[in-house]
Write a protein that holds these residues in place. Structure first.
Motif, short mmCIF file in Angstrom:
data_model
loop_
_atom_site.label_atom_id
_atom_site.label_comp_id
_atom_site.label_asym_id
_atom_site.label_seq_id
_atom_site.Cartn_x
_atom_site.Cartn_y
_atom_site.Cartn_z
N ALA A 21 0.98 -1.20 -0.24
CA ALA A 21 -0.02 0.07 0.11
C ALA A 21 0.98 0.69 -0.06
CB ALA A 21 -1.53 0.20 1.07
N MET A 22 2.19 1.59 1.11
CA MET A 22 2.68 2.57 0.92
C MET A 22 3.69 2.43 -0.58
SD MET A 22 5.59 1.11 3.54
CE MET A 22 7.43 0.68 2.54
N GLY A 23 3.65 1.34 -1.25
CA GLY A 23 4.12 1.41 -2.18
C GLY A 23 3.35 2.19 -3.72
N ASN A 24 3.04 2.38 -3.48
CA ASN A 24 1.88 3.33 -4.40
C ASN A 24 1.87 4.33 -4.63
OD1 ASN A 24 -0.22 1.59 -4.99
ND2 ASN A 24 -1.93 2.79 -5.37
N MET A 25 2.33 5.54 -3.09
CA MET A 25 3.50 6.62 -3.03
C MET A 25 4.82 6.89 -4.79
SD MET A 25 3.99 7.33 0.68
CE MET A 25 2.60 7.00 1.47
N VAL A 26 5.36 6.24 -4.59
CA VAL A 26 6.29 6.04 -5.50
C VAL A 26 6.35 5.01 -6.44
CG1 VAL A 26 7.77 7.04 -3.83
CG2 VAL A 26 7.26 3.98 -4.51
N CYS A 27 5.26 4.74 -6.84
CA CYS A 27 4.52 3.54 -7.86
C CYS A 27 4.91 4.53 -8.90
CB CYS A 27 2.63 2.81 -8.26
SG CYS A 27 2.06 2.40 -9.07
N ILE A 28 5.57 4.11 -10.31
CA ILE A 28 6.06 4.89 -11.40
C ILE A 28 3.78 5.21 -11.89
CG2 ILE A 28 6.78 4.34 -13.48
CD1 ILE A 28 9.40 3.30 -12.60
N ASN A 29 3.42 3.78 -12.36
CA ASN A 29 2.76 3.74 -13.22
C ASN A 29 1.10 4.56 -12.40
OD1 ASN A 29 3.63 1.29 -13.89
ND2 ASN A 29 1.74 0.39 -13.60
N ASN A 30 1.23 4.78 -11.00
CA ASN A 30 0.25 6.31 -11.19
C ASN A 30 0.48 6.84 -10.89
OD1 ASN A 30 -1.46 3.73 -9.55
ND2 ASN A 30 -0.38 3.59 -7.65
N ILE A 31 2.53 7.21 -10.91
CA ILE A 31 3.29 9.03 -10.97
C ILE A 31 2.94 9.10 -12.68
CG2 ILE A 31 4.59 9.90 -10.77
CD1 ILE A 31 5.90 8.23 -9.00
N ILE A 32 2.48 8.53 -13.27
CA ILE A 32 2.22 8.16 -14.97
C ILE A 32 0.81 9.07 -14.73
CG2 ILE A 32 1.95 7.80 -16.68
CD1 ILE A 32 4.55 6.37 -16.73
N ALA A 33 0.13 8.03 -14.37
CA ALA A 33 -1.43 8.18 -14.80
C ALA A 33 -2.08 10.02 -13.58
CB ALA A 33 -2.43 7.09 -13.07
N VAL A 34 -1.76 10.40 -12.53
CA VAL A 34 -1.67 11.71 -12.14
C VAL A 34 -1.46 12.56 -12.78
CG1 VAL A 34 -0.19 11.37 -10.03
CG2 VAL A 34 -2.66 12.62 -10.19
N SER A 35 -0.25 12.03 -13.05
CA SER A 35 0.57 13.83 -14.01
C SER A 35 0.05 13.62 -15.36
CB SER A 35 1.96 13.34 -14.26
OG SER A 35 2.57 12.94 -13.22
N THR A 36 -0.65 12.54 -16.32
CA THR A 36 -0.96 12.94 -17.02
C THR A 36 -2.63 13.16 -17.17
OG1 THR A 36 -0.10 10.99 -18.18
CG2 THR A 36 -2.30 11.52 -19.14
N ILE A 37 -3.62 13.14 -16.59
CA ILE A 37 -4.54 13.56 -15.48
C ILE A 37 -4.62 14.91 -15.86
CG2 ILE A 37 -7.07 13.67 -14.60
CD1 ILE A 37 -6.00 10.84 -14.26
N LEU A 38 -3.58 15.62 -15.01
CA LEU A 38 -3.81 16.81 -14.57
C LEU A 38 -2.39 17.70 -15.78
CD1 LEU A 38 -2.67 16.39 -10.63
CD2 LEU A 38 -4.64 17.30 -11.67
N GLY A 39 -2.01 17.36 -16.74
CA GLY A 39 -1.54 17.53 -18.04
C GLY A 39 -0.01 18.26 -16.92
N ILE A 40 1.28 17.59 -16.53
CA ILE A 40 2.20 17.59 -15.82
C ILE A 40 2.73 17.14 -17.32
CG2 ILE A 40 3.53 17.11 -13.97
CD1 ILE A 40 0.82 17.46 -12.08
N LYS A 41 4.18 17.24 -17.32
CA LYS A 41 4.70 17.60 -18.34
C LYS A 41 6.72 16.96 -17.85
CE LYS A 41 2.50 17.74 -22.04
NZ LYS A 41 2.43 18.55 -23.28
N ASN A 42 7.12 15.56 -17.26
CA ASN A 42 8.21 15.26 -17.78
C ASN A 42 9.21 15.78 -16.02
OD1 ASN A 42 8.73 14.54 -20.26
ND2 ASN A 42 9.43 16.71 -20.71
N GLN A 43 8.15 15.43 -15.19
CA GLN A 43 7.81 15.64 -13.50
C GLN A 43 8.11 14.68 -12.66
OE1 GLN A 43 8.83 19.09 -12.45
NE2 GLN A 43 8.79 19.17 -15.12
N GLU A 44 8.29 13.37 -13.48
CA GLU A 44 8.10 12.24 -12.64
C GLU A 44 8.56 12.15 -11.43
OE1 GLU A 44 6.11 11.17 -16.16
OE2 GLU A 44 8.10 12.15 -15.53
N GLY A 45 9.83 12.06 -12.09
CA GLY A 45 11.52 12.04 -11.31
C GLY A 45 11.18 13.09 -10.42
N PHE A 46 10.89 14.22 -10.26
CA PHE A 46 10.44 15.44 -8.99
C PHE A 46 9.47 15.09 -8.43
CE2 PHE A 46 8.66 18.74 -7.20
CZ PHE A 46 9.06 20.07 -7.60
N ILE A 47 8.36 14.02 -8.59
CA ILE A 47 7.01 13.90 -7.82
C ILE A 47 8.07 12.59 -7.15
CG2 ILE A 47 5.01 12.75 -7.97
CD1 ILE A 47 4.77 14.07 -10.13
#
Length: 527
Positions: free
Chosen positions: A476-502
């Motif tokens: 459950a705690m791994g959801n915070m750093v899960c690459i798939n989830n980070i990409i998904a929420v970034s895509t929905i919010l229109g955030i680009k190329n910030q996965e590493g920052f997140i």
């Protein structure tokens, strides 16, 4: 040597995505997948045919997360272009102009309930755009939503990580309930810390301190019923806990209980009628209702949507293609290997409920063809680069898991176990988190590492149910750093190329969570 080399691609991936001039995920992830493939070929002497089959399966597997993301984006765009999102924002301000109240109601309690019904990263996908609509900045909202979507995950999608994720293990019903109890207790202890850390990404410590009592009330409103339900059931703790917590959080916010005084809420009340509120919440109510109906096994709909009864099938060489009556797409024996792929068209929450609810929004809000076209067009624009990122991530996972007992991922897990021995309890949750980081799913983490956790527990003499509870909480705690989830929420919010920052931000609360898990293990095992 094999273990060190197995970990090298992951270390390079983390470095590439978190260094000062970060490499975008749509480049870093495919590059990492290629590196893993080369390691498999030249170090592990992997079978080329099997390696190719896993690459094909990884590419095909992108259909599941990307279709869910597409459905969530489409619903969000429908709500945005129809003006419903603006009305929802006004309604939330009418409950309370207090930012903490708004964040806890949507980002904590509402997301908690959605996780209990759906899982699949849906809570962050739904909650984050609402919060951005309230005026909060996109990147901090993405981080906040990812961190908050952790505590309820162990029992997400009507308990799937427990009843399905651990289904391959020789566990009794009594043991599953014991795992449920300990997981809920551990997660609830972490919940007294995690929301405060998450809020800090959006607010000052002064604002958080001034509203600390409300935060605690909102947290307990979800976690108390969550723990109580987990004493006898592992399907509904998050769903019921979130529903009760949402109702109480709204009630407390209306009364101003535990909140510092805010100005301006009265003006917002005049702008929103009860009819408007009902209309705006109808899509969310339908979303949750459909998810519940389609995910409770006893009601029979779940079986209908998952039936493999063939509609038609055909053979191409050694590979078999099939479509079931429930439109489950299957490819068995990819390239003549034992690698298979499956996509449950009606069960994956893309068509049902996201597309259906999105289409219902058209007559519900009286949307013109122009607005509908804009919604679909905007959705399509956001998907191209995430598809490349997800293909890289999923191919990497498939290749890391190839090789049976000598698979790179399992070698890493065993190395951790050998290093700690009797003190494995301190790090068991981290292995669960590693599984979610790789796979993007608490369920898959439990499937992948549940057996290893069980074996380690039996080998070193630790309580099996406690170690598996640590695995479940870690997933459950791994959801915070899960690459798939980070990409998904970034895509929905229109955030680009910030996965590493997140990732650099979300790993901090994840480590706090891991510390809580280690202390929980210490109290349970060693004191």
């Amino acid at each position: 040597m094999n273990t060190l080399v197995s970990g090298l691609p992951i270390l390079l991936l983390i470095w590439a995505m978190t260094k000062r001039n970060a490499v975008p995920s749509h480049i870093a992830l495919p590059a990492t997948a290629i590196m893993v493939a080369l390691i498999q070929l030249f170090l592990f002497d992997a079978d080329v045919q099997l390696l190719s089959a896993n690459v094909v399966a990884g590419v095909l597997s992108v259909l599941t997360p990307i279709s869910i993301v597409a459905g969530a984006i489409l619903l969000n765009r429908m709500l945005f272009f129809s003006g419903a999102e603006a009305i929802l924002s006004q309604w939330l301000k009418s409950i309370s102009g207090n930012k903490v109240a708004q964040l806890m109601i949507i980002g904590w309690a509402f997301a908690f309930m959605i996780e209990g019904a759906s899982g699949f990263g849906t809570p962050a996908a739904i909650a984050a755009p609402i919060l951005v609509g309230l005026g909060f900045p996109a990147i901090p909202v993405a981080i906040f939503a990812l961190v908050m979507n952790s505590v309820p995950v162990s029992f997400g999608a009507v308990g799937t990580p427990i009843w399905f994720g651990l289904s391959a293990l020789p566990l009794t019903e009594v043991q599953l309930i014991a795992i449920s109890k300990q997981t809920a207790l551990l997660n609830s202890i972490a919940a007294l810390i995690i929301p405060f850390i998450a809020l800090r990404f959006l607010l000052s410590w002064q604002e958080i301190r001034q509203n600390a009592f409300f935060i605690v009330l909102s947290v307990l409103s979800c976690t108390v019923p969550y723990v109580l339900f987990a004493q006898w059931n592992y399907e509904f703790p998050s769903l019921i806990g979130g529903a009760i917590g949402l109702a109480f959080s709204v009630f407390f916010a209306k009364k101003g209980l535990g909140l510092s005084a805010q100005v301006g809420a009265a003006e917002a009340v005049k702008l929103v009628t009860f009819r408007d509120v009902v209309k705006v919440f109808l899509p969310f109510a339908l979303l949750i209702l459909i998810l519940i109906v389609t995910r409770i096994p006893q009601w029979g709909v779940k079986d209908l949507l998952n039936t493999l009864s063939p509609l038609f099938s055909f053979q191409f060489g050694e590979t078999a293609f099939a479509v079931s009556k429930a439109l489950v797409l299957s490819i068995n024996g990819i390239l003549g290997t034992e690698v298979n792929w499956q996509y449950k068209s009606l069960y994956v929450p893309a068509i049902i409920p996201f597309l259906i609810v999105s289409l219902i929004c058209i007559p519900l809000f009286g949307m013109s063809r122009h607005l509908v076209a804009n919604s679909f067009r905007d959705t399509g624009k956001r998907l191209l680069l995430p598809i490349l990122s997800l293909i890289g991530a999923l191919v990497m996972v498939k290749l890391m898991m190839q090789g049976g007992d000598s698979a790179p991922m399992l070698l890493l897990a065993q190395a951790f176990a050998n290093l700690l021995g009797d003190y494995w309890g301190y790090a068991a949750a981290l292995l669960g988190g590693l599984g979610s980081f790789f796979s993007g799913s608490a369920t898959v983490s439990n499937i992948t590492f549940g057996g290893i956790q069980l074996g380690i527990a039996e080998e070193v003499g630790l309580p099996v149910t406690l170690v598996l509870a640590l695995q479940s909480a870690g997933a459950a705690m791994g959801n915070m750093v899960c690459i798939n989830n980070i990409i998904a929420v970034s895509t929905i919010l229109g955030i680009k190329n910030q996965e590493g920052f997140i990732i650099k931000r979300t790993i901090i609360p994840m480590l706090f969570y891991a510390l809580v898990a280690a202390m929980f293990a210490a109290v349970s095992l060693y004191w």
